[in-house]
Structure formats: C-alpha cells, structure tokens
Design a protein around this motif. Structure first.
Motif, PDB file in Angstrom:
ATOM      1  N   TYR A 135     106.504  67.151 118.063  1.00  0.00           N
ATOM      2  CA  TYR A 135     106.881  66.408 119.276  1.00  0.00           C
ATOM      3  C   TYR A 135     107.835  67.252 120.123  1.00  0.00           C
ATOM      4  O   TYR A 135     107.797  67.211 121.347  1.00  0.00           O
ATOM      5  CB  TYR A 135     107.669  65.155 118.913  1.00  0.00           C
ATOM      6  CG  TYR A 135     106.926  63.971 118.378  1.00  0.00           C
ATOM      7  CD1 TYR A 135     105.961  63.310 119.136  1.00  0.00           C
ATOM      8  CD2 TYR A 135     107.268  63.427 117.137  1.00  0.00           C
ATOM      9  CE1 TYR A 135     105.344  62.169 118.652  1.00  0.00           C
ATOM     10  CE2 TYR A 135     106.661  62.286 116.656  1.00  0.00           C
ATOM     11  CZ  TYR A 135     105.698  61.655 117.417  1.00  0.00           C
ATOM     12  OH  TYR A 135     105.112  60.518 116.944  1.00  0.00           O
ATOM     13  N   ALA A 136     108.717  67.984 119.445  1.00  0.00           N
ATOM     14  CA  ALA A 136     109.715  68.783 120.178  1.00  0.00           C
ATOM     15  C   ALA A 136     109.039  69.891 120.972  1.00  0.00           C
ATOM     16  O   ALA A 136     109.485  70.238 122.072  1.00  0.00           O
ATOM     17  CB  ALA A 136     110.743  69.360 119.207  1.00  0.00           C
ATOM     18  N   HIS A 155     113.181  61.331 129.436  1.00  0.00           N
ATOM     19  CA  HIS A 155     112.700  60.326 128.481  1.00  0.00           C
ATOM     20  C   HIS A 155     111.323  60.734 127.975  1.00  0.00           C
ATOM     21  O   HIS A 155     110.395  60.895 128.767  1.00  0.00           O
ATOM     22  CB  HIS A 155     112.648  58.947 129.144  1.00  0.00           C
ATOM     23  CG  HIS A 155     114.015  58.432 129.458  1.00  0.00           C
ATOM     24  ND1 HIS A 155     114.666  57.501 128.677  1.00  0.00           N
ATOM     25  CD2 HIS A 155     114.881  58.757 130.445  1.00  0.00           C
ATOM     26  CE1 HIS A 155     115.863  57.274 129.170  1.00  0.00           C
ATOM     27  NE2 HIS A 155     116.022  58.017 130.249  1.00  0.00           N
ATOM     28  N   THR A 188     116.153  55.679 118.137  1.00  0.00           N
ATOM     29  CA  THR A 188     117.232  56.567 118.600  1.00  0.00           C
ATOM     30  C   THR A 188     117.508  57.544 117.470  1.00  0.00           C
ATOM     31  O   THR A 188     117.302  57.226 116.292  1.00  0.00           O
ATOM     32  CB  THR A 188     118.554  55.823 118.909  1.00  0.00           C
ATOM     33  OG1 THR A 188     118.999  55.191 117.699  1.00  0.00           O
ATOM     34  CG2 THR A 188     118.383  54.781 120.003  1.00  0.00           C
ATOM     35  N   HIS A 190     116.064  60.305 116.399  1.00  0.00           N
ATOM     36  CA  HIS A 190     115.042  61.100 115.691  1.00  0.00           C
ATOM     37  C   HIS A 190     115.446  62.579 115.748  1.00  0.00           C
ATOM     38  O   HIS A 190     116.019  63.040 116.744  1.00  0.00           O
ATOM     39  CB  HIS A 190     113.687  60.885 116.382  1.00  0.00           C
ATOM     40  CG  HIS A 190     112.513  61.475 115.651  1.00  0.00           C
ATOM     41  ND1 HIS A 190     112.259  62.828 115.621  1.00  0.00           N
ATOM     42  CD2 HIS A 190     111.514  60.901 114.933  1.00  0.00           C
ATOM     43  CE1 HIS A 190     111.160  63.059 114.911  1.00  0.00           C
ATOM     44  NE2 HIS A 190     110.679  61.899 114.483  1.00  0.00           N
ATOM     45  N   HIS A 192     113.847  65.183 116.329  1.00  0.00           N
ATOM     46  CA  HIS A 192     113.317  65.934 117.469  1.00  0.00           C
ATOM     47  C   HIS A 192     114.069  65.611 118.755  1.00  0.00           C
ATOM     48  O   HIS A 192     114.044  66.390 119.703  1.00  0.00           O
ATOM     49  CB  HIS A 192     111.818  65.674 117.641  1.00  0.00           C
ATOM     50  CG  HIS A 192     110.985  66.190 116.503  1.00  0.00           C
ATOM     51  ND1 HIS A 192     109.622  66.206 116.514  1.00  0.00           N
ATOM     52  CD2 HIS A 192     111.359  66.723 115.308  1.00  0.00           C
ATOM     53  CE1 HIS A 192     109.170  66.716 115.378  1.00  0.00           C
ATOM     54  NE2 HIS A 192     110.218  67.027 114.624  1.00  0.00           N
ATOM     55  N   GLU A 193     114.727  64.453 118.799  1.00  0.00           N
ATOM     56  CA  GLU A 193     115.566  64.113 119.965  1.00  0.00           C
ATOM     57  C   GLU A 193     116.733  65.104 120.043  1.00  0.00           C
ATOM     58  O   GLU A 193     117.014  65.697 121.095  1.00  0.00           O
ATOM     59  CB  GLU A 193     116.081  62.674 119.834  1.00  0.00           C
ATOM     60  CG  GLU A 193     116.923  62.219 120.993  1.00  0.00           C
ATOM     61  CD  GLU A 193     117.269  60.724 120.866  1.00  0.00           C
ATOM     62  OE1 GLU A 193     116.461  59.888 121.317  1.00  0.00           O
ATOM     63  OE2 GLU A 193     118.336  60.396 120.304  1.00  0.00           O
ATOM     64  N   THR A 197     117.278  68.127 122.850  1.00  0.00           N
ATOM     65  CA  THR A 197     118.545  68.113 123.588  1.00  0.00           C
ATOM     66  C   THR A 197     119.271  69.438 123.413  1.00  0.00           C
ATOM     67  O   THR A 197     119.737  70.041 124.377  1.00  0.00           O
ATOM     68  CB  THR A 197     119.414  66.949 123.078  1.00  0.00           C
ATOM     69  OG1 THR A 197     118.740  65.727 123.368  1.00  0.00           O
ATOM     70  CG2 THR A 197     120.793  66.941 123.724  1.00  0.00           C
ATOM     71  N   VAL A 204     118.032  64.390 126.031  1.00  0.00           N
ATOM     72  CA  VAL A 204     116.648  63.913 125.906  1.00  0.00           C
ATOM     73  C   VAL A 204     116.683  62.632 125.086  1.00  0.00           C
ATOM     74  O   VAL A 204     117.334  62.574 124.037  1.00  0.00           O
ATOM     75  CB  VAL A 204     115.754  64.961 125.207  1.00  0.00           C
ATOM     76  CG1 VAL A 204     114.362  64.401 124.969  1.00  0.00           C
ATOM     77  CG2 VAL A 204     115.681  66.248 126.029  1.00  0.00           C
ATOM     78  N   ALA A 205     116.015  61.593 125.595  1.00  0.00           N
ATOM     79  CA  ALA A 205     115.872  60.334 124.854  1.00  0.00           C
ATOM     80  C   ALA A 205     114.424  60.256 124.391  1.00  0.00           C
ATOM     81  O   ALA A 205     113.508  60.358 125.205  1.00  0.00           O
ATOM     82  CB  ALA A 205     116.210  59.154 125.758  1.00  0.00           C
ATOM     83  N   PHE A 206     114.238  60.102 123.094  1.00  0.00           N
ATOM     84  CA  PHE A 206     112.881  60.243 122.534  1.00  0.00           C
ATOM     85  C   PHE A 206     112.506  59.019 121.696  1.00  0.00           C
ATOM     86  O   PHE A 206     113.255  58.623 120.803  1.00  0.00           O
ATOM     87  CB  PHE A 206     112.843  61.511 121.664  1.00  0.00           C
ATOM     88  CG  PHE A 206     111.594  61.678 120.845  1.00  0.00           C
ATOM     89  CD1 PHE A 206     110.341  61.558 121.431  1.00  0.00           C
ATOM     90  CD2 PHE A 206     111.668  61.963 119.489  1.00  0.00           C
ATOM     91  CE1 PHE A 206     109.190  61.710 120.676  1.00  0.00           C
ATOM     92  CE2 PHE A 206     110.525  62.126 118.729  1.00  0.00           C
ATOM     93  CZ  PHE A 206     109.286  61.999 119.330  1.00  0.00           C
ATOM     94  N   THR A 207     111.343  58.454 121.999  1.00  0.00           N
ATOM     95  CA  THR A 207     110.850  57.310 121.212  1.00  0.00           C
ATOM     96  C   THR A 207     109.480  57.650 120.614  1.00  0.00           C
ATOM     97  O   THR A 207     108.479  57.702 121.321  1.00  0.00           O
ATOM     98  CB  THR A 207     110.735  56.042 122.088  1.00  0.00           C
ATOM     99  OG1 THR A 207     110.088  56.385 123.318  1.00  0.00           O
ATOM    100  CG2 THR A 207     112.107  55.450 122.373  1.00  0.00           C
TER     101      THR A 207
END
Ligand SMILES: NC(=O)c1ccc[n+]([C@@H]2O[C@H](COP(=O)([O-])OP(=O)(O)OC[C@H]3O[C@@H](n4cnc5c(N)ncnc54)[C@H](OP(=O)(O)O)[C@@H]3O)[C@@H](O)[C@H]2O)c1
Length: 314
Positions: A135-136, A155, A188, A190, A192-193, A197, A204-207
């Motif tokens: 994902y990153a 986001h 919140t 994760h 990879h978040e 960042t 970076v906000a990652f869902t």
C-alpha cells in the motif's frame, strides 16, 4: 558473474514470486531457499521455474550467514528478520540484504528502496535495503508528484486482495469471512501510514480494506491543495515524474484492481481536480505481490549490485 542469492521465506506468497522472477534472469540465481515447513521438498514443487536440484531447507541465521552468497532476500513476517540480520552483520557483513518486512523501513541505517520516487543513487552500492510496503508503494507513487502542493494530510483509501495478509491464517485471509464482504481494519496507525508519512515528509491518513480477491490493490488518494490547481497542471506533474519509468503506466482512465493485478508495474490515473481547483484525486493500482513486493525487491537488488534493473521485469 551470476549473483548468488539466499531467499529466506521462500514458500510464502512473496517468496514464490521472487523464485519465479529470479529464475527469469540470467544474471541472478537463488542458491538456497529457506522454508521450515517445506524443508526437504524440491523448490520446483512450488515454483516450476526454479533450478531442478534446488531443495527447500530450514535455514537458520547462521546457515545463511555461513553460505557463499552475494545477497540475501528476507521475505519473512514482520518481526522475524533481526536474527538473520545480526548473523550476517557478524559473519558476512558484505552480503547485500533486501528485507521485505516493515522492520527496517524506519531505520536510518537502511536505504528505503522506492526507485521511482527517491532515486537510484542511494540504492547503488547499498548493503541494507528496506523494501517498501505494498500500500505504501501505491500511496507514495500517487502522492509524490504533487506533495509540495498539498495543504494538510493526504488521504489514502486502500483496498487489497487477501494475499496481502500472508499465509498465516487470520480473519483477513479467511475466504469465508471475506466472501461478499469488504473488511476495513487498522483505521488509524497502520504501519504503512507511518511509512508514507515518514518518507513523503507530509502527513498521510490511511484507511486499509481487504476484499475477497487474491492479489492486487488500489489506493485512491485525495488531497487538498494550498492554492487552486488545474487538471492539466496536475496531470503534467505525473507525466514529468514517471513518463520515463518503465514500471509506471500512466492512464487517462481510472485504474481498477484488474489493471494492476498480475502486472509487474504500477498503473496511475484517475487524475481529477474539483471545480474550484482546491481538491485533487489520483488512483494507483498495482499488484501487492509484484510492484508492491517481489518486483521491487528484484529492482532494488539489481540497482544495488549494478545489474540491469528491468531484466525479466518489463
Ligand atoms: N503479501 C504481500 O502482499 C506483501 C507485500 C509487501 C510486503 N510484504 C511483506 O513481505 C513479508 C513476507 O510476506 P508474505 O506475504 O510472503 O508472507 P507469508 O506468505 O506468510 O510467508 C512467510 C514466509 O516466512 C517463513 N517464516 C515465517 N516465520 C518465520 C520465522 N520466524 N523464521 C523463518 N522463516 C519464517 C515462512 O516459511 P516457513 O514457515 O515454512 O519457514 C514463509 O515462507 C512480510 O514481512 C510482509 O509484510 C508482503
């Protein structure tokens, strides 16, 4: 000279692809393949492309460090790499290590290998390379060309196939729990978040979400601009950043899972800017096991050792 590689975690989802990709190159060879569960079985039983005489072995850290190897690829679950790294540091510090886990992605002593964004220079001659998360990789490819225009956080809404959860059974790779379902998790914090960042240098906000298909992922990325932007200017930035990159395909359409799954590169598109020019969107689709893991590891290893980066990958 052929690059002699030890692959630890060879029977896993990413290990399987590493065996196939390396077998497709004339300048690299997997000479030992670690798996405790499959020890004693021929590697060809899992990866028909592998050398016929190669057998899975339960490789300990000392075994790996004691072999005559140019490089070691660690494709182990998070938290398992340290004993291998310690043994190599102590006994064979010149061996190149590419680690697929998150264990060294925040470590200053390791080079973070995402060539299309952070360049090849840092990877060339590197001995310790942290391979980015799947994902990153997608999120950063989608954000990097416009990061200086973004106000606040980017986001990232991610959806991945369940191979992203590895082979250890969990609800995230339980096909019954996933059937007809979309499973949000780690909404919140994760890993990879933090990774995105840290390396992008903006919040970076990652869902993340996991779905019932096996491989492939999409990252739909939204950002607010600090001043009005045009779609033409934004699209141009992606072309400038990636136009010459063999493993990034730019498209005028919106990439879907199928565009990135089983493809060695990343597909970027869906570029959109809101009417007032203050909100932008980009979508990246890639294969979590390929550009999100194994392909990127082979790229990084090739760059580190001065070998052709794209052999067997394009
Ligand atoms: N799957 C993805 O989409 C993806 C994408 C990017 C990065 N990654 C990262 O890549 C790494 C590997 O992921 P994966 O999906 O390939 O995992 P996986 O399918 O679960 O495979 C893990 C492998 O590690 C071995 N293993 C497990 N625990 C071990 C230990 N303590 N010591 C030695 N070997 C051990 C297993 O073999 P034996 O038990 O037989 O020894 C197996 O070959 C993970 O860190 C993951 O976060 C995965």
């Amino acid at each position: 000279m052929t690059v002699r590689i030890g692959l630890v975690g060879a029977r896993g989802h990413t290990g399987r692809h590493l065996l196939r990709l390396i077998a497709g190159r004339s300048d690299m060879q997997v000479v030992c393949a670690g798996s405790r569960e499959f020890a004693g079985q021929p590697v060809t039983s899992l990866a028909p492309e592998a050398e016929p005489e190669l057998m899975f072995e339960a490789l300990t850290p000392d075994d790996v460090a004691g072999r005559t190897l140019d490089a070691v690829i660690l494709a182990l679950p998070n938290g398992a790499a340290a004993p291998y790294v310690a043994a190599i540091e102590a006994q064979a510090p010149g061996m190149v290590i590419v680690d697929l886990s998150a264990d060294y992605r925040f470590d200053e002593n390791w080079v973070y290998g995402l060539p299309e964004i952070y360049g090849r220079g840092r990877i060339t001659h590197a001995r310790r390379i942290a391979n980015p998360g799947c994902y990153a990789t997608a999120g950063q490819l989608a954000v990097a060309p416009v990061r200086d225009l973004i106000a606040g956080a980017a986001h990232v809404f991610g959806v991945s196939g369940y191979s992203g959860a590895g082979t250890t059974p969990s609800r995230k790779n339980d096909t019954e729990a996933l059937s007809g379902n979309l499973m949000p998790y780690a909404l919140t914090g994760h890993l990879h978040e933090g990774e995105m960042t840290r390396h992008l240098g903006i919040p970076v906000a990652f869902t993340p979400h996991v779905a019932a298909f096996f491989q492939g992922l999409t990252a739909t990325v939204q950002f607010e601009f600090s001043g009005p932007q045009s779609l033409e200017a934004i699209t141009e930035r992606y072309h400038t950043a990636y136009g010459d990159e063999p493993l990034v395909r730019l498209t005028d359409t919106i990439p879907e899972i199928r565009d990135g799954a089983h493809f060695n590169g990343a597909v970027l598109g869906g570029f959109a800017v809101s009417k007032e020019g203050l909100r932008g969107v980009a979508v990246c689709a890639l294969d979590n096991l390929l550009k999100g893991a194994a392909v990127q590891a082979v790229q990084n290893l090739a760059i580190a050792l001065g070998r052709p980066e794209f052999d067997g990958l394009t």
